[in-house]
Scaffold this motif. Structure first.
Motif: not given
Ligand SMILES: C[S@@+](CC[C@H](N)C(=O)[O-])C[C@H]1O[C@@H](n2cnc3c(N)ncnc32)[C@H](O)[C@@H]1O
Length: 351
Positions: A234-251
């Motif tokens: 079990h890997l538990i991962y957390q991060a501050t990320v830099n993906r502004p391209d992922l928005n409400v449309e990114s399903g």
């Protein structure tokens, strides 16, 4: 097309209400699958297995008995054995019972059930020829025309090409049976088996001598559950990320991401990936794999990600963390890796 395929055995057998299997005559009608020559090869292998392992007084299960040909073959050869013959089709069981009566066989119990769900005794051996449901892997003595005349339930497995065997293996595991299963896998290649069968049991594809073509059975061995088999990673991962391209449309993109992670750890999807966008402007996604899952929560405003990779198959955790860091363009990611095993404290590793 060679001669065997043109010689459609299905029609004459139904017309004559009779077919030959292992030098024995069986009553058949359109309520049942007409046994074929390839299954005789499997049954020769089963008889040899029983003899070699001195199981003549044992308990056996014939899964998906159809007209009863496999169960009756074993019952005749080993009168001291006990056989439980299952089928989901009550009509097939009527035919199988009739065939057993005709030969005065009394050591078979017929049970209408899904695979072995309704079987409560632990068998020494199971064997079966279950539906495969794929036109591309017809055996030489079957034709599409012949199969079209046979009951759908005997030919087409709703759960895909080896789906019936995968489900059967899951039932056996759930029952904690220590036993062996010999399954007809015909022309299925090792690649298809590797793709579908799990490492919760050992299995071996055995090619049987056939002058007709490459014909196989697969022998599954279910060992006593070892604790080692129940380790989860079990890997538990957390991060501050830099993906502004992922928005409400990114399903779609995030569904692809879940599929890619499953591929990275090399397991099979059990529950299709799903993602949803919530009023917190956050994405939640999950995909089910065998006895485990991968899930994530991504807050688009805060650019923050929480993710769990929970897998029964061991994987290279450093590789997965590196993969996640790259995909999400993470800064300052933190991970904990837990090994979870029954009756043992968590093994924790910080990454
Ligand atoms: C390919 S036929 C084989 C019949 C026979 N054993 C033989 O070798 O000729 C598959 C059999 O499995 C039965 N079957 C299909 N799905 C099943 C299930 N979920 N549980 C039990 N039997 C099933 C069908 O009714 C059919 O009799």
């Amino acid at each position: 097309m060679n001669d065997m395929r043109e010689n459609d055995i299905a029609v004459p057998a139904y017309e004559q209400r009779s077919t030959q299997f292992m030098n024995t005559e069986f009553y058949v009608d359109p309520r049942v699958y007409v046994p074929n020559a390839e299954t005789e090869l499997m049954m020769a292998f089963v008889l040899e297995h029983i003899e070699k392992n001195d199981l003549g007084q044992g308990t056996f299960v014939d899964v998906g008995t159809g007209c009863g040909c496999n169960a009756i073959t074993v019952a005749k050869r080993f009168p001291g054995s006990r056989i439980i013959a299952t089928d989901i089709s009550p009509e097939a069981l009527e035919v199988a019972r009739y065939n057993a009566e005709r030969y005065g066989i009394t050591n078979i119990t017929f049970v209408q059930t899904d695979l072995v769900a309704g079987v409560n005794e632990v068998p020494d051996l199971l064997f079966g020829n279950l539906p495969w449901g794929d036109d591309d892997h017809l055996l030489q003595t079957n034709t599409k025309e012949g199969l079209a005349l046979m009951p759908d339930i005997a030919v087409f497995a709703p759960d895909g090409i080896v789906g019936a065997y995968v489900r059967l293996a899951e039932q056996i595991l759930q029952k904690n049976w220590t036993t062996t299963l010999i399954a007809e896998t015909g022309m299925l290649g090792i690649d298809i088996l590797e793709e579908n069968l799990s490492n919760a049991y050992t299995w071996k594809r055995v090619q049987l001598d056939s002058q007709l073509f490459d014909y196989s059975v697969t022998v599954f061995k279910f060992e006593e559950t070892k604790k080692g088999q129940l380790v989860h990673h079990h890997l538990i991962y957390q991060a501050t990320v830099n993906r502004p391209d992922l928005n409400v449309e990114s399903g779609e993109t995030l569904i692809r991401f879940l599929k890619d992670i499953v591929e990275e750890i090399g397991v099979k999807i059990l529950i299709a990936p799903q993602v949803a966008f919530s009023h917190q402007k956050a994405w939640t996604g999950i995909v089910g794999i065998i006895t485990s899952h991968i899930s994530f929560h991504y807050w688009t405003v805060e650019s923050y990600l929480q993710l769990d990779v929970y897998s029964c198959k061991p994987y290279d955790v450093e590789h997965i963390v590196a993969y996640l860091n790259k995909y999400w363009k993470a800064s300052g990611s933190k991970s904990i890796f837990l090994e979870r095993e029954v009756d043992r404290d968590f093994m924790i590793k910080y990454i």
